[in-house]
Design a protein around this motif. Structure first.
Motif, PDB file in Angstrom:
ATOM      1  N   ILE A  23       0.824  -1.211   0.000  1.00  0.00           N
ATOM      2  CA  ILE A  23       0.000   0.000   0.000  1.00  0.00           C
ATOM      3  C   ILE A  23       0.857   1.259   0.000  1.00  0.00           C
ATOM      4  O   ILE A  23       0.596   2.192  -0.755  1.00  0.00           O
ATOM      5  CB  ILE A  23      -0.952   0.004   1.222  1.00  0.00           C
ATOM      6  N   ILE A  24       1.901   1.300   0.841  1.00  0.00           N
ATOM      7  CA  ILE A  24       2.664   2.542   1.011  1.00  0.00           C
ATOM      8  C   ILE A  24       4.003   2.543   0.287  1.00  0.00           C
ATOM      9  O   ILE A  24       4.688   3.561   0.260  1.00  0.00           O
ATOM     10  CB  ILE A  24       2.882   2.867   2.503  1.00  0.00           C
ATOM     11  N   GLY A  25       4.394   1.411  -0.280  1.00  0.00           N
ATOM     12  CA  GLY A  25       5.684   1.347  -0.955  1.00  0.00           C
ATOM     13  C   GLY A  25       6.830   1.129   0.021  1.00  0.00           C
ATOM     14  O   GLY A  25       6.615   0.898   1.215  1.00  0.00           O
ATOM     15  N   ILE A  99     -11.324   0.292  11.651  1.00  0.00           N
ATOM     16  CA  ILE A  99     -12.066  -0.824  12.228  1.00  0.00           C
ATOM     17  C   ILE A  99     -12.322  -1.850  11.133  1.00  0.00           C
ATOM     18  O   ILE A  99     -12.899  -1.515  10.095  1.00  0.00           O
ATOM     19  CB  ILE A  99     -13.397  -0.333  12.825  1.00  0.00           C
ATOM     20  N   ALA A 100     -11.872  -3.072  11.363  1.00  0.00           N
ATOM     21  CA  ALA A 100     -12.150  -4.175  10.433  1.00  0.00           C
ATOM     22  C   ALA A 100     -13.561  -4.686  10.746  1.00  0.00           C
ATOM     23  O   ALA A 100     -13.823  -5.180  11.828  1.00  0.00           O
ATOM     24  CB  ALA A 100     -11.131  -5.299  10.587  1.00  0.00           C
ATOM     25  N   VAL A 101     -14.467  -4.499   9.792  1.00  0.00           N
ATOM     26  CA  VAL A 101     -15.868  -4.901   9.975  1.00  0.00           C
ATOM     27  C   VAL A 101     -16.046  -6.281   9.368  1.00  0.00           C
ATOM     28  O   VAL A 101     -15.753  -6.476   8.197  1.00  0.00           O
ATOM     29  CB  VAL A 101     -16.806  -3.891   9.281  1.00  0.00           C
ATOM     30  N   GLU A 102     -16.512  -7.201  10.033  1.00  0.00           N
ATOM     31  CA  GLU A 102     -16.778  -7.419  11.446  1.00  0.00           C
ATOM     32  C   GLU A 102     -15.479  -7.856  12.126  1.00  0.00           C
ATOM     33  O   GLU A 102     -15.254  -7.581  13.292  1.00  0.00           O
ATOM     34  CB  GLU A 102     -17.880  -8.481  11.500  1.00  0.00           C
ATOM     35  N   GLU A 103     -14.620  -8.506  11.349  1.00  0.00           N
ATOM     36  CA  GLU A 103     -13.314  -8.946  11.849  1.00  0.00           C
ATOM     37  C   GLU A 103     -12.310  -8.872  10.696  1.00  0.00           C
ATOM     38  O   GLU A 103     -12.687  -8.692   9.547  1.00  0.00           O
ATOM     39  CB  GLU A 103     -13.395 -10.404  12.332  1.00  0.00           C
ATOM     40  N   ASN A 177      -9.976  -5.205  -3.508  1.00  0.00           N
ATOM     41  CA  ASN A 177     -10.541  -5.946  -2.386  1.00  0.00           C
ATOM     42  C   ASN A 177     -11.987  -5.499  -2.210  1.00  0.00           C
ATOM     43  O   ASN A 177     -12.276  -4.300  -2.197  1.00  0.00           O
ATOM     44  CB  ASN A 177      -9.728  -5.677  -1.116  1.00  0.00           C
ATOM     45  N   GLN A 178     -12.890  -6.459  -2.075  1.00  0.00           N
ATOM     46  CA  GLN A 178     -14.315  -6.158  -1.987  1.00  0.00           C
ATOM     47  C   GLN A 178     -14.759  -5.685  -0.605  1.00  0.00           C
ATOM     48  O   GLN A 178     -15.870  -5.200  -0.456  1.00  0.00           O
ATOM     49  CB  GLN A 178     -15.144  -7.392  -2.392  1.00  0.00           C
ATOM     50  N   SER A 179     -13.924  -5.834   0.404  1.00  0.00           N
ATOM     51  CA  SER A 179     -14.284  -5.402   1.759  1.00  0.00           C
ATOM     52  C   SER A 179     -14.220  -3.882   1.839  1.00  0.00           C
ATOM     53  O   SER A 179     -13.168  -3.275   1.613  1.00  0.00           O
ATOM     54  CB  SER A 179     -13.330  -6.018   2.782  1.00  0.00           C
ATOM     55  N   LYS A 180     -15.346  -3.270   2.178  1.00  0.00           N
ATOM     56  CA  LYS A 180     -15.387  -1.801   2.304  1.00  0.00           C
ATOM     57  C   LYS A 180     -14.459  -1.336   3.419  1.00  0.00           C
ATOM     58  O   LYS A 180     -13.797  -0.308   3.285  1.00  0.00           O
ATOM     59  CB  LYS A 180     -16.811  -1.325   2.591  1.00  0.00           C
ATOM     60  N   SER A 181     -14.416  -2.093   4.536  1.00  0.00           N
ATOM     61  CA  SER A 181     -13.541  -1.653   5.624  1.00  0.00           C
ATOM     62  C   SER A 181     -12.072  -1.761   5.230  1.00  0.00           C
ATOM     63  O   SER A 181     -11.245  -0.957   5.669  1.00  0.00           O
ATOM     64  CB  SER A 181     -13.834  -2.405   6.926  1.00  0.00           C
ATOM     65  N   PHE A 182     -11.729  -2.728   4.372  1.00  0.00           N
ATOM     66  CA  PHE A 182     -10.364  -2.792   3.869  1.00  0.00           C
ATOM     67  C   PHE A 182     -10.075  -1.587   2.975  1.00  0.00           C
ATOM     68  O   PHE A 182      -9.009  -0.974   3.074  1.00  0.00           O
ATOM     69  CB  PHE A 182     -10.086  -4.073   3.081  1.00  0.00           C
ATOM     70  N   GLN A 183     -11.014  -1.239   2.112  1.00  0.00           N
ATOM     71  CA  GLN A 183     -10.837  -0.090   1.220  1.00  0.00           C
ATOM     72  C   GLN A 183     -10.633   1.198   2.017  1.00  0.00           C
ATOM     73  O   GLN A 183      -9.776   2.015   1.686  1.00  0.00           O
ATOM     74  CB  GLN A 183     -12.044   0.042   0.291  1.00  0.00           C
TER      75      GLN A 183
END
Length: 194
Positions: A23-25, A99-103, A177-183
């Motif tokens: 992500i950050i290089g 926050i990782a939703v839900e985990e 990645n399909q996880s909104k919390s990851f995005q």
């Protein structure tokens, strides 16, 4: 720039060690502090933030990552912000709460291709099923869901969190990645280094 990560468990630490450079290089340093569990992290967070407020250099950022579990997301975010307010007041907007939703496992379920790269028996078509298009909406625990998937496709030991993180995180495509919390995590991380 240097980033201090505060996390609740070892599987999160393992995952971040692998995906953060994606992500950050490579031009930024980072260190991950694992508190062993969520309760301990939340309990020690105000004290840790008071310490950061006294010494943190201008080119440092702090990122707190916790699982939502069954907590109210808004109340959890408010707690994190309140615990970090001393740093924000003294050093400016250098703290990122995610926050990782839900985990954390929802982040893995957001990249079925990465799971399939290591666990070949799992069909890639899993990502097309309704429940996996937005893994943050999976009810009843993403850990439990991932455990059931592994067992269903012949991986009898089920989900061994640390082993799974070590095997799957290298395959994760942080841009898809399909996880909104990851995005939200990824985008926030990019924003604090820019």
């Amino acid at each position: 720039m240097h980033i201090e990560f505060l996390v609740e468990e070892y599987s999160t630490e393992v995952t971040l060690k692998i995906i953060v450079p994606k992500i950050i290089g490579d031009n930024h340093s980072f260190l991950i502090h694992n508190f062993q569990n969520k309760d301990r992290l939340l309990k020690k967070l105000p004290e840790r933030m008071n310490a950061y407020a006294k010494f943190v250099p201008e080119d440092w950022r702090i990122v707190v990552v916790v699982d939502q579990d069954r907590d109210d997301c808004l109340e959890l975010k408010k707690f994190l912000c309140d615990a970090s307010s001393v740093v924000t007041q003294q050093k400016g907007n250098i703290v990122l709460h995610r926050i990782a939703v839900e985990e954390l496992e929802s982040w893995f379920l957001g990249d079925i291709s990465a799971i399939c790269a290591e666990y070949k028996k799992i069909p890639i078509s899993l990502c097309q099923q309704k429940g996996f298009r937005n893994p943050d909406t999976i009810k009843g625990g993403t850990w439990e869901q991932l455990d059931r998937i592994l067992k269903k496709y012949g991986y009898e030991t089920g989900l061994q969190k640390i082993d799974f993180a070590q095997k799957v995180a290298p395959y994760m495509d942080v841009e898809n990645n399909q996880s909104k919390s990851f995005q939200v995590f990824r985008n926030g991380l990019k924003s604090i280094i820019s």
